[in-house]
Write a protein that holds these residues in place. Sequence first.
Motif, mmCIF file in Angstrom:
data_model
loop_
_atom_site.group_PDB
_atom_site.id
_atom_site.type_symbol
_atom_site.label_atom_id
_atom_site.label_comp_id
_atom_site.label_asym_id
_atom_site.label_seq_id
_atom_site.Cartn_x
_atom_site.Cartn_y
_atom_site.Cartn_z
ATOM 1 N N MET A 31 0.896 -1.248 -0.107
ATOM 2 C CA MET A 31 -0.031 0.033 -0.109
ATOM 3 C C MET A 31 0.746 1.413 0.106
ATOM 4 O O MET A 31 0.624 2.215 -0.799
ATOM 5 N N ASP A 32 1.898 1.407 0.756
ATOM 6 C CA ASP A 32 2.959 2.298 0.814
ATOM 7 C C ASP A 32 3.599 2.445 -0.558
ATOM 8 O O ASP A 32 3.700 3.568 -0.987
ATOM 9 N N LEU A 33 3.885 1.409 -0.908
ATOM 10 C CA LEU A 33 4.677 1.318 -2.148
ATOM 11 C C LEU A 33 3.875 1.996 -3.449
ATOM 12 O O LEU A 33 4.407 2.914 -4.177
ATOM 13 N N TRP A 34 2.548 1.895 -3.476
ATOM 14 C CA TRP A 34 1.707 2.156 -4.569
ATOM 15 C C TRP A 34 1.299 3.457 -4.284
ATOM 16 O O TRP A 34 0.794 4.258 -5.186
ATOM 17 N N VAL A 69 11.461 -3.240 -7.658
ATOM 18 C CA VAL A 69 11.286 -2.728 -6.239
ATOM 19 C C VAL A 69 9.974 -3.348 -5.729
ATOM 20 O O VAL A 69 9.874 -3.725 -4.767
ATOM 21 N N LEU A 70 8.866 -3.672 -6.819
ATOM 22 C CA LEU A 70 7.676 -4.459 -6.393
ATOM 23 C C LEU A 70 8.490 -6.074 -5.900
ATOM 24 O O LEU A 70 7.610 -6.328 -4.770
ATOM 25 N N ALA A 71 8.882 -6.547 -6.652
ATOM 26 C CA ALA A 71 9.343 -7.977 -6.284
ATOM 27 C C ALA A 71 9.973 -8.153 -4.860
ATOM 28 O O ALA A 71 9.924 -8.860 -4.007
ATOM 29 N N LEU A 72 10.796 -6.967 -4.519
ATOM 30 C CA LEU A 72 11.460 -6.915 -3.495
ATOM 31 C C LEU A 72 10.338 -6.690 -2.316
ATOM 32 O O LEU A 72 10.443 -7.339 -1.098
ATOM 33 N N THR A 73 9.658 -5.715 -2.488
ATOM 34 C CA THR A 73 8.580 -5.493 -1.434
ATOM 35 C C THR A 73 7.685 -6.543 -1.037
ATOM 36 O O THR A 73 7.200 -6.840 -0.175
ATOM 37 N N ARG A 85 -1.892 -11.811 -4.302
ATOM 38 C CA ARG A 85 -1.141 -12.588 -5.208
ATOM 39 C C ARG A 85 -0.286 -12.057 -6.207
ATOM 40 O O ARG A 85 0.487 -12.550 -6.698
ATOM 41 N N THR A 86 -0.525 -10.868 -6.666
ATOM 42 C CA THR A 86 0.128 -10.221 -7.740
ATOM 43 C C THR A 86 0.898 -8.885 -7.320
ATOM 44 O O THR A 86 1.920 -8.668 -7.856
ATOM 45 N N GLY A 87 0.438 -8.435 -5.924
ATOM 46 C CA GLY A 87 1.141 -7.193 -5.450
ATOM 47 C C GLY A 87 0.635 -6.136 -6.008
ATOM 48 O O GLY A 87 1.392 -4.794 -5.838
ATOM 49 N N ALA A 88 -0.255 -6.040 -7.020
ATOM 50 C CA ALA A 88 -0.804 -4.682 -7.611
ATOM 51 C C ALA A 88 -2.127 -4.730 -7.539
ATOM 52 O O ALA A 88 -2.963 -5.557 -7.032
ATOM 53 N N PRO A 89 -2.652 -3.426 -7.870
ATOM 54 C CA PRO A 89 -4.065 -3.132 -7.833
ATOM 55 C C PRO A 89 -5.007 -4.099 -8.553
ATOM 56 O O PRO A 89 -4.448 -4.544 -9.673
ATOM 57 N N ILE A 90 -6.096 -4.162 -8.276
ATOM 58 C CA ILE A 90 -7.160 -5.051 -9.121
ATOM 59 C C ILE A 90 -7.085 -4.690 -10.563
ATOM 60 O O ILE A 90 -7.316 -3.139 -10.696
ATOM 61 N N SER A 91 -7.310 -5.352 -11.653
ATOM 62 C CA SER A 91 -7.370 -4.760 -13.047
ATOM 63 C C SER A 91 -8.752 -5.287 -13.443
ATOM 64 O O SER A 91 -8.566 -5.308 -14.870
ATOM 65 N N HIS A 92 -9.844 -5.743 -13.063
ATOM 66 C CA HIS A 92 -11.000 -6.225 -13.574
ATOM 67 C C HIS A 92 -11.884 -5.281 -13.650
ATOM 68 O O HIS A 92 -11.674 -3.905 -13.416
#
Length: 308
Positions: A89-92, A108-112, A231-238
Motif C-alpha cells: 500500500m505504501d509502495l503504490w 522494487v515491487l518484487a522486493l517489497t 497474489r500479484t502485489g498490484a491493484p485489481i484490474s478487472h
Amino acid sequence: MGSRYSVQYVPSAQTPQPRQVQAEVENILGELDQQLSLYRGDSEVRRFNELPADSCRVMPPAVLALVQYGQSLSSASEGAYDQTVGPLMDLWGFGPGSRQQQVPRPAVLALTRQRVGYRHLRIDGDQLCKDAAVAVDLNSVAAGYAVERIGARLQAMGVGSYLAEATGELKAVGRKPDGSAWQVSVQAPRADDPHASRVLGIDGYGVSTSAEHTHYFVHEGRHYSHLLDARTGAPISHDLASVTVIHPSALSADGLSTLLMILGPEQGWEYAQGHDIAALFVRRDGEVLSSRGTPAFERMAGANVPGK
C-alpha cells in the motif's frame, strides 16, 4: 480513524441522555483508534509493525480477533485478501507511509512482496507473532468491527433501535417510532439508468460497500485502485466497480465486501454464491454500469422492501 461516524437511535425512558450515549460511543472509537490506527505512531498495530522478524507482542483482544478473522479470509481466497499488504500500500502510494502515488519498478515491487504474506503471522495465546518483517493493516475490517462494538454498547444501555455508521460501514437494528424499518439506499445502476438505486428496510443487518473508485490514481491513461490483490502485489484490474454485502455482522459485511471486490466479477460471484452471501455486484463496461444481486441478496431485498 481519520474519518467520521454517526449514530441515530430511538430513545426511551430507560436510555441515557444523548451526551452520555455520545461519550460512550466516542470512548469505543478512541480505544480502537489507539489500538488499530496506522496513522499514529503509538498505536498497538504500529508498534507491532515496527518489530523485526521472529518477534511477538502481547496485543489487545480486538487486534487478535481482527487478525484471526482476516486469516480466515486470506485462507478462503488463497491469499488474494491479505492483511499484511501494508508495505505494498505504501509502495503504490495508498498507505500512511506513502510519499507519492506511483507505478513501482518491477524490481522494487518484487522486493517489497517479500515482506508480504499472511502465513508469516500467527497468534500464540494473547500474543501476535511474525516470522518475517511483515506489517499488519486492519483497515479493511476495522470500521465494521467498530460498528459492532458500538451496537453492542448501545444495546447494553437499553437502546433497542438504532442505525450506527462508521466510515461508511453501518448496521441497523429495530424499528423507527412509526414502526418502519431503518431504510438503506444501495447503488444498483442499470443500462437505462446509471443512477438507479434500491431502497431496503434493514433490521438486524450490517451493510458494507467496497468500491474501486473511492481511492485511485491514473497513470498513462490507466486506472490504479487502492484495492490490491496480494497474489500479484498490484491493484485489481478487472471491471468490477463495487460490491455491497448485507450480513448479520457488520464486521463480516466489511471484510466480505473487500474480499469479493479483490476476487473480481467471476471468482467473487462464485464465492458469494457458494457461501450464500447476500451481495450486489456492480460492473463497468466502458462508461456503462450494470448490477446484479446474488440469490441471497434478491431474497433479502424482496423480503425487505419498505412498505411491504
